[in-house]
Enzyme design. Sequence first.
Site, PDB file in Angstrom:
ATOM      1  CG  ASN D  30      26.107  53.938  63.297  1.00  0.00           C
ATOM      2  OD1 ASN D  30      25.168  53.405  63.895  1.00  0.00           O
ATOM      3  ND2 ASN D  30      27.333  53.989  63.799  1.00  0.00           N
ATOM      4  CG  HIS D  96      25.754  54.907  67.972  1.00  0.00           C
ATOM      5  ND1 HIS D  96      25.701  55.307  69.284  1.00  0.00           N
ATOM      6  CD2 HIS D  96      27.083  54.745  67.688  1.00  0.00           C
ATOM      7  CE1 HIS D  96      26.929  55.366  69.786  1.00  0.00           C
ATOM      8  NE2 HIS D  96      27.780  55.035  68.841  1.00  0.00           N
ATOM      9  CG  HIS D  98      29.928  59.405  69.702  1.00  0.00           C
ATOM     10  ND1 HIS D  98      31.142  59.094  70.252  1.00  0.00           N
ATOM     11  CD2 HIS D  98      29.390  58.215  69.345  1.00  0.00           C
ATOM     12  CE1 HIS D  98      31.340  57.777  70.209  1.00  0.00           C
ATOM     13  NE2 HIS D  98      30.290  57.223  69.649  1.00  0.00           N
ATOM     14  CG  ASP D 121       5.343  67.114  75.341  1.00  0.00           C
ATOM     15  OD1 ASP D 121       4.306  66.864  75.987  1.00  0.00           O
ATOM     16  OD2 ASP D 121       5.668  68.271  75.006  1.00  0.00           O
ATOM     17  CG  HIS D 172      29.619  54.241  73.643  1.00  0.00           C
ATOM     18  ND1 HIS D 172      29.536  52.975  73.098  1.00  0.00           N
ATOM     19  CD2 HIS D 172      29.777  55.080  72.592  1.00  0.00           C
ATOM     20  CE1 HIS D 172      29.676  53.059  71.783  1.00  0.00           C
ATOM     21  NE2 HIS D 172      29.829  54.319  71.450  1.00  0.00           N
ATOM     22  CE1 TYR D 230       2.644  68.732  72.609  1.00  0.00           C
ATOM     23  CE2 TYR D 230       3.656  67.263  71.013  1.00  0.00           C
ATOM     24  CZ  TYR D 230       3.713  68.381  71.819  1.00  0.00           C
ATOM     25  OH  TYR D 230       4.856  69.133  71.835  1.00  0.00           O
TER      26      TYR D 230
END
Lengths: 232, 232, 232, 232
Positions: D30, D96, D98, D121, D172, D230
């Site tokens: 999310n 967030h 996984h 970097d 997690h 950069y």
Amino acid sequence: MGKFEELKKAAYDANMQLPELGLVLFTFGNVSVADRDLQVFAIKPSGVPYKDLTPEQMVIVDFDANTIEGSLRPSSDTKTHAVLYKEWNSIGSIVHTHSTYATAWAQSLQDIPVYGTTHADHATVPVPCAPPMDDEMIKGDYEHETGYQIINCFKERNLSPGELEMILVGNHAPFTWGATAHKAVYNAAVLEEVAKMAFLTQTIYPAAAPLKDSLIRKHYERKHGPHSYYGQ
Amino acid sequence: MGKFEELKKAAYDANMQLPELGLVLFTFGNVSVADRDLQVFAIKPSGVPYKDLTPEQMVIVDFDANTIEGSLRPSSDTKTHAVLYKEWNSIGSIVHTHSTYATAWAQSLQDIPVYGTTHADHATVPVPCAPPMDDEMIKGDYEHETGYQIINCFKERNLSPGELEMILVGNHAPFTWGATAHKAVYNAAVLEEVAKMAFLTQTIYPAAAPLKDSLIRKHYERKHGPHSYYGQ
Amino acid sequence: MGKFEELKKAAYDANMQLPELGLVLFTFGNVSVADRDLQVFAIKPSGVPYKDLTPEQMVIVDFDANTIEGSLRPSSDTKTHAVLYKEWNSIGSIVHTHSTYATAWAQSLQDIPVYGTTHADHATVPVPCAPPMDDEMIKGDYEHETGYQIINCFKERNLSPGELEMILVGNHAPFTWGATAHKAVYNAAVLEEVAKMAFLTQTIYPAAAPLKDSLIRKHYERKHGPHSYYGQ
Amino acid sequence: MGKFEELKKAAYDANMQLPELGLVLFTFGNVSVADRDLQVFAIKPSGVPYKDLTPEQMVIVDFDANTIEGSLRPSSDTKTHAVLYKEWNSIGSIVHTHSTYATAWAQSLQDIPVYGTTHADHATVPVPCAPPMDDEMIKGDYEHETGYQIINCFKERNLSPGELEMILVGNHAPFTWGATAHKAVYNAAVLEEVAKMAFLTQTIYPAAAPLKDSLIRKHYERKHGPHSYYGQ
């Protein structure tokens, strides 16, 4: 039509092959193409995502890294490209990526051993990993020195850029080159595949040995020797 | 319509499946399809990228590797295909790839153990890795000798090409075959998947043991035995 | 419209999700969906490639594995599905795949440890690996016995099919299930991802420890407990 | 047009980038985007699959995690987002996921070492892995405490959220953030790539050493320092 238009188009096309071949995330890569007559090269502008890139945005730079034409800043790796073009007359295009497997080998500071004929079809020696720069070089003109880091590694190992068209810059990532943009990009993809295969080979069998010399010679010569006939 | 047109189309279609199945980078692979009545096979021309390939470009070659029809040079692996067709009467199509996981096993010089039923559904024995050629063979007619490298390995292990349709050529890459082009290509994809699973199995649990014989037999027979009924 | 039409469509749709989710190569997988009122399930026909599949081809089978309707042979795994529906009243759909990472764990004969909350969001226990059948069972009605291999493993470990909806069949591959086809397919994809993460976790850090109990409980309960509120 | 419409659209767009970048399976992720003037953020609703998501469904929440507007329940991770916005004034968006490799590092409870310039970097330090919560925190307001788990880890290590925009929550999965949604999502993809490269580096060469300080500084400063230049 400007005198650099064709060169810019060639550089644009070559740059666009990197995402197609799965070799770049975001802007982590760049291709340049040189015109030896005009003593310049066209290179990707700095920080522009591939999906927004246009041929007109390519920046024309000379072999001392001075911008000749272009409104955008050239890639931050431009000085590395310039050094390589200046020192190595035979090369016409350079590719820099952070492709996943080749970069992991560069991070491990290990050469990629010649484990099989996929490697030998393209190079008779391990892909060298140039050692990290010493601190003096880092503090100096960093991207310029990266060019010499590559050139010095080739000198120390007695390699020529016509014979071997790829290197790992230690702790950083790969550079490849070639007479043409097509060949330089091809080499970048081959290096990534060879790097992945070598990773798997070692993991499957940690005692895996390099290919024996007779087999390395045979595969390289059938593709590159005076009697070459290779092509699958 | 030329008498080889259908054969060329079959070889073209089978070759085009390799990139679709993710089994080739650039031109690192080739498929041939034989016509046993005409004693010839159609094979990919050398060095042509898959995206540019057309059915008309397929080259017709006899089982002594002489070109019968075609304006392009046949694949540099043509002699290997010719030897296999000549020695093994039962096979109708051959596939050679440098698919990543199978090639890594070939580079490690290890057989692929029968770790599970995915393997046993297709073969009752480990996928053999033929040892690298001796130097005399390499200096000789290399691709021709690659055919015998495969045939000799099968002889030494008492395997028949009808029973097992795949092999790893040590330090090189896999070859698969079958009665039809469809089966030969299918086997190339199955081998790559089995090679990946075996790599993962060993990495998860280095002491992993092969499948017990009763289970190997059961899975193979339900697919290939006289009372076969398999098909998911 | 036949009385099984809706059921066939549901089974067809669920089967087609397997290639979309990258869980099957060729025909290495199948989904069935049950109708508890009619005491039957619809399952993929045997050996039909996913791209050629149609809803009409689904085969209707009862819980004793007798074909009720359909001109094609049902999947060779049909008896395993039948046993599970007969023994476990709560399940409405079953998925069998040879997905790469879950199958590698099955081949290693290891349970998948609860290494993180991605696992704990779906199961409070390791994903069990049922030991290979004994030789008597293999010689008997093999696919029927595979059902009991699964059921016996759950009994021995004191697990219920409503609590845990996935298992690895040792040396073979995973089975998952759920109240609905959507949930069973979802579980197959989750299991594959959890299997990949666990492989990586162990390889990164071989001494990796399972999640502590308090954290397993928390994650599982926020998704499945009486006060569940989970959903990212 | 409601006063939150633009914010919702920004959160929607950012959420949709997660599946495009291959960072989420089903709903496992999310993104939220904050409006500092209005002291609210827009976040993905709970449990809605990405393919069904619309801008209107985004939920508006204040920095104490109270829903201000929206008919759907906000993501179950909402309280974690709220805590971070409240404590860290500089951040404008939180992601967030996984994602596979970053989550595997989180599961291994190991920091991701600075193995190369791809990492440098973006960060001068290892990506920290916050230790799992103690049992008291787990029993309490879990998602709220996850925010403090992140904040405490940064305090203990003397890190600032402006300097380093990513963390692994032990057992997690990762969280990333940035001044803008674009930057937060960019960081999530960079973290996943850095995590994969670090996994490969360690597997290729278990004794791999982190980048030396002078090189870390150089790469970070050319991108973030007062004289930054950069952009590839």
